[in-house]
Design a protein around this motif. Structure first.
Motif, PDB file in Angstrom:
ATOM      1  N   SER A  14     -10.323  11.050  -1.753  1.00 22.84           N
ATOM      2  CA  SER A  14      -8.950  10.519  -1.675  1.00 22.84           C
ATOM      3  C   SER A  14      -8.016  11.561  -1.046  1.00 22.84           C
ATOM      4  O   SER A  14      -7.079  11.201  -0.327  1.00 22.84           O
ATOM      5  CB  SER A  14      -8.477   9.958  -3.011  1.00 22.84           C
ATOM      6  OG  SER A  14      -7.956  10.935  -3.799  1.00 22.84           O
ATOM      7  N   SER A  18      -5.916  10.904   2.490  1.00 18.60           N
ATOM      8  CA  SER A  18      -4.481  11.157   2.494  1.00 18.60           C
ATOM      9  C   SER A  18      -4.150  12.089   3.663  1.00 18.60           C
ATOM     10  O   SER A  18      -3.146  11.912   4.361  1.00 18.60           O
ATOM     11  CB  SER A  18      -4.092  11.754   1.147  1.00 18.60           C
ATOM     12  OG  SER A  18      -2.880  12.391   1.237  1.00 18.60           O
ATOM     13  N   LEU A  23      -2.923   7.644   3.666  1.00 17.66           N
ATOM     14  CA  LEU A  23      -2.989   6.685   2.557  1.00 17.66           C
ATOM     15  C   LEU A  23      -3.194   7.385   1.224  1.00 17.66           C
ATOM     16  O   LEU A  23      -4.070   8.232   1.099  1.00 17.66           O
ATOM     17  CB  LEU A  23      -4.153   5.705   2.775  1.00 17.66           C
ATOM     18  CG  LEU A  23      -4.116   4.918   4.082  1.00 17.66           C
ATOM     19  CD1 LEU A  23      -5.360   4.071   4.211  1.00 17.66           C
ATOM     20  CD2 LEU A  23      -2.862   4.045   4.137  1.00 17.66           C
ATOM     21  N   CYS A  24      -2.353   7.023   0.245  1.00 18.37           N
ATOM     22  CA  CYS A  24      -2.480   7.645  -1.071  1.00 18.37           C
ATOM     23  C   CYS A  24      -3.092   6.662  -2.045  1.00 18.37           C
ATOM     24  O   CYS A  24      -2.553   5.576  -2.242  1.00 18.37           O
ATOM     25  CB  CYS A  24      -1.101   8.014  -1.604  1.00 18.37           C
ATOM     26  SG  CYS A  24      -0.486   9.439  -0.795  1.00 18.37           S
ATOM     27  N   TYR A  25      -4.209   7.034  -2.602  1.00 17.83           N
ATOM     28  CA  TYR A  25      -4.820   6.205  -3.643  1.00 17.83           C
ATOM     29  C   TYR A  25      -4.694   6.935  -4.972  1.00 17.83           C
ATOM     30  O   TYR A  25      -5.446   7.870  -5.239  1.00 17.83           O
ATOM     31  CB  TYR A  25      -6.299   5.956  -3.316  1.00 17.83           C
ATOM     32  CG  TYR A  25      -6.527   4.758  -2.420  1.00 17.83           C
ATOM     33  CD1 TYR A  25      -6.685   3.491  -2.968  1.00 17.83           C
ATOM     34  CD2 TYR A  25      -6.590   4.898  -1.040  1.00 17.83           C
ATOM     35  CE1 TYR A  25      -6.891   2.388  -2.154  1.00 17.83           C
ATOM     36  CE2 TYR A  25      -6.796   3.799  -0.214  1.00 17.83           C
ATOM     37  CZ  TYR A  25      -6.940   2.555  -0.785  1.00 17.83           C
ATOM     38  OH  TYR A  25      -7.144   1.461   0.020  1.00 17.83           O
ATOM     39  N   ALA A  70     -10.107   3.588   8.640  1.00 19.32           N
ATOM     40  CA  ALA A  70      -8.826   2.858   8.653  1.00 19.32           C
ATOM     41  C   ALA A  70      -9.092   1.356   8.624  1.00 19.32           C
ATOM     42  O   ALA A  70      -8.393   0.602   7.935  1.00 19.32           O
ATOM     43  CB  ALA A  70      -8.017   3.238   9.884  1.00 19.32           C
ATOM     44  N   THR A  74      -7.105   0.073   5.051  1.00 17.92           N
ATOM     45  CA  THR A  74      -5.706  -0.344   5.175  1.00 17.92           C
ATOM     46  C   THR A  74      -5.530  -1.798   4.733  1.00 17.92           C
ATOM     47  O   THR A  74      -6.477  -2.589   4.767  1.00 17.92           O
ATOM     48  CB  THR A  74      -5.215  -0.199   6.630  1.00 17.92           C
ATOM     49  OG1 THR A  74      -6.194  -0.778   7.490  1.00 17.92           O
ATOM     50  CG2 THR A  74      -5.028   1.240   7.011  1.00 17.92           C
ATOM     51  N   TYR A 229       2.418   3.018   1.115  1.00 17.56           N
ATOM     52  CA  TYR A 229       1.085   3.619   0.966  1.00 17.56           C
ATOM     53  C   TYR A 229       1.109   5.138   1.112  1.00 17.56           C
ATOM     54  O   TYR A 229       0.074   5.780   0.992  1.00 17.56           O
ATOM     55  CB  TYR A 229       0.121   3.041   2.020  1.00 17.56           C
ATOM     56  CG  TYR A 229       0.050   1.537   1.952  1.00 17.56           C
ATOM     57  CD1 TYR A 229      -0.662   0.912   0.932  1.00 17.56           C
ATOM     58  CD2 TYR A 229       0.723   0.733   2.873  1.00 17.56           C
ATOM     59  CE1 TYR A 229      -0.703  -0.464   0.833  1.00 17.56           C
ATOM     60  CE2 TYR A 229       0.692  -0.644   2.785  1.00 17.56           C
ATOM     61  CZ  TYR A 229      -0.024  -1.237   1.760  1.00 17.56           C
ATOM     62  OH  TYR A 229      -0.056  -2.595   1.660  1.00 17.56           O
ATOM     63  N   PHE A 230       2.266   5.710   1.446  1.00 20.83           N
ATOM     64  CA  PHE A 230       2.333   7.139   1.763  1.00 20.83           C
ATOM     65  C   PHE A 230       3.046   7.921   0.659  1.00 20.83           C
ATOM     66  O   PHE A 230       3.834   7.351  -0.106  1.00 20.83           O
ATOM     67  CB  PHE A 230       3.108   7.361   3.071  1.00 20.83           C
ATOM     68  CG  PHE A 230       2.477   6.722   4.283  1.00 20.83           C
ATOM     69  CD1 PHE A 230       1.139   6.375   4.312  1.00 20.83           C
ATOM     70  CD2 PHE A 230       3.240   6.481   5.414  1.00 20.83           C
ATOM     71  CE1 PHE A 230       0.564   5.802   5.433  1.00 20.83           C
ATOM     72  CE2 PHE A 230       2.676   5.903   6.563  1.00 20.83           C
ATOM     73  CZ  PHE A 230       1.334   5.563   6.560  1.00 20.83           C
TER      74      PHE A 230
END
Ligand SMILES: C[S@@+](CC[C@H](N)C(=O)[O-])C[C@H]1O[C@@H](n2cnc3c(N)ncnc32)[C@H](O)[C@@H]1O
Length: 524
Positions: A14, A18, A23-25, A70, A74, A229-230
């Protein structure tokens, strides 16, 4: 039974996505992440998910890895005329004003939709513009739509939609702008389709603003439902780049839930018919430095000082920002010491780097006119001033002025390849392809190792279906790129790295049928 993925591996993965995709999970969304990783592993040809993750974590990701990830990670949720109120407010305020102001004079509009998913949003904007401008053929309209997910972009460029994409879209729009196909899909009308150019762009990693990928001199940037998502640091970074990508008084449109971040940045929040849009204003750089939210200005805008006078003064004091206009800052009589010239040049450069193009051009013009012709020994050469002026004008969207100053710079110093390269990008912008090619050849005459010129000539040759010639140019570019480390930023590229260009050439030199351009990200 499904294989359990060790937490430590998920943590590292993750962090990696990022870093590469933005993208932050968070942990509470890891179940989604795991589902997507399994699908991605399959696509990459791995039966064992753990091995797949180990492979991604063991060496730097290639552009191809990033693209495939991606495509899996996404979320492309979107539909036509999403946030209907926003479109109505835009129509009555910003778009209406821009069109009225430019009608009969400077008939052009430049719009960028960043994170466009499958195209419903940029096509909605194209439809709105088509509705607002009667003589649309006499206008120069750019709608650049970018996304990191290339599957979404392919779907967008096909322009075929199912009914679900039209939740809440007025019937008359569907009837006027779409045609039902026998597969029960709705095909967008060719006239709207051709208004939008789709292009891949990773907001986390790619360079912008840049004349190369056409992300400069924008009137409006839409970036809606992407920031969610950021993380905050990335959002700030992107906002700052968007600020630089906009012309002065340009606008940023985000979704209603994403507005808060913009309020603590350089943008000025303006309430337009109940919706908040964010304006690039010179004075807006004096945002409240301790993150207190500044009240919105109500549209049509009153004089800024009425609303903000006090806040600005305080912000200026704390940030040591000078409110003086360029001509107040500049000396009244000619101060022809090198030091002063250098300070002013640096000031202009700083303004340029911050996206304050008008301020940069003002300073440069004054500086230029205050320099005597015979100043040969100056630390800042006249042609350097002209060159920065040309770039500044190009970023302001004043292409003719940009060309004039670029030509002046060339006349003053005929041996600078980057001046010819800039001229090529400007001529391309003016659709003067022969001129652009001639200028690129001059670049290579002066510097045969100028990678971007080889790349650009490859693109033009491909566009003209001269495939042997284009392969030759691409091969030259790839060969020269071997002399660079992947992370090296290429000269004159405005931030594009050697590794990124290599991947772009590899991907696009294979797809001969795609119309490509001087831009680093060819359209689909
Ligand atoms: C939920 S969709 C939003 C679509 C559209 N803007 C809207 O509001 O309806 C989010 C989009 O952001 C794109 N995206 C996510 N990360 C990105 C990145 N690093 N660079 C560019 N686009 C990105 C996704 O691929 C996706 O298409």
């Amino acid at each position: 039974m499904k294989q359990k993925i060790p937490e430590q591996l998920l943590n590292r993965f993750s962090d990696l996505i990022s870093e590469k995709l933005g993208l932050c999970y968070a942990k509470d969304r890891w179940h989604h992440l795991i589902r997507h990783i399994r699908l991605a592993a399959n696509d990459f040809g791995y039966g064992d998910v753990e091995m797949f993750l180990q492979r991604l974590l063991s060496a730097p990701l290639t552009q191809n890895d990033v693209s495939l990830l991606a495509n899996h990670l996404t979320v492309g949720e979107t539909y036509f005329f999403r946030h209907k109120n926003s479109f109505e407010a835009l129509e009555k305020s910003i778009l209406n004003d821009l069109i009225t102001a430019r009608k009969g004079k400077d008939q052009r509009l430049r719009i960028w939709v960043a994170g466009c998913a499958t195209g419903e949003e940029p096509y909605s904007i194209a439809i709105l513009i088509d509705k607002l401008i009667r003589d649309i053929r006499d206008w120069d309209i750019t709608i650049l739509a970018t996304d990191i997910n290339q599957n979404f972009l392919k779907k967008a460029s096909e322009g075929l939609y199912r009914k679900w994409s039209f939740r809440g879209t007025p019937k008359w729009i569907i009837n006027k702008y779409f045609k039902l196909t026998h597969e029960n899909k709705y095909a967008i009308s060719p006239q709207i389709k051709e208004m939008v150019v789709f292009s891949p762009l990773n907001l986390k990693e790619d360079a912008y603003p840049s004349i190369l990928n056409n992300t400069n001199a924008m009137d409006i940037i839409f970036c809606r439902n992407v920031f969610i998502y950021f993380n905050d640091a990335l959002i700030r970074e992107i906002l700052h780049k968007f600020y630089r990508s906009l012309v002065e008084n340009g606008w940023l449109v985000v979704s209603p839930v994403e507005g808060l971040q913009c309020r603590i940045h350089e943008f000025l929040p303006v309430n337009c018919f109940g919706e908040t849009f964010y304006k690039k204003e010179i004075a807006a750089k004096c945002y409240d430095p301790v993150n207190r939210y500044v009240d919105e200005v109500v549209y049509p805008m009153r004089k800024r000082e009425d609303v903000y006078g006090q806040v600005f003064d305080e912000a200026a004091r704390l940030q040591n920002v000078s409110h003086k206009k360029a001509d107040e800052v500049l000396p009244e009589r000619k101060q022809d010491t090198d030091e002063k010239t250098l300070t002013l040049y640096e000031k202009a450069l700083k303004a340029f780097e911050r996206g304050l193009y008008k301020e940069a051009t003002d300073i440069l013009l004054k500086l230029y006119s205050s320099m005597p012709d015979d100043r040969k020994e100056s630390q800042v050469k006249r042609d350097a001033i002209m060159y920065l002026l040309a770039k500044s004008y190009a970023n302001e969207g004043k292409i003719e002025d940009a060309l004039e100053w670029c030509n002046n710079a060339i006349k003053t110093d005929k041996l600078q390849p980057n001046y010819y390269y800039l001229r090529a990008t400007i001529l391309h912008e003016q659709k003067n392809i022969d001129g652009a090619i001639a200028s690129l050849k001059q670049v290579l005459y002066l510097d045969p190792n100028f990678v971007l010129a080889h790349y650009a000539l490859g693109n033009f040759a491909q566009e003209q279906q001269k495939l042997n010639e284009s392969s030759k140019h691409y091969e030259n570019a790839l060969m020269l790129l071997k002399n660079h480390k992947p992370e090296d930023v290429l000269p004159e590229s405005e931030g594009i790295t050697a590794g990124r260009l290599k991947e772009i050439i590899r991907i696009y030199s294979k797809c001969n049928t795609h119309p490509v351009s001087l831009r680093c990200h060819p359209s689909f």
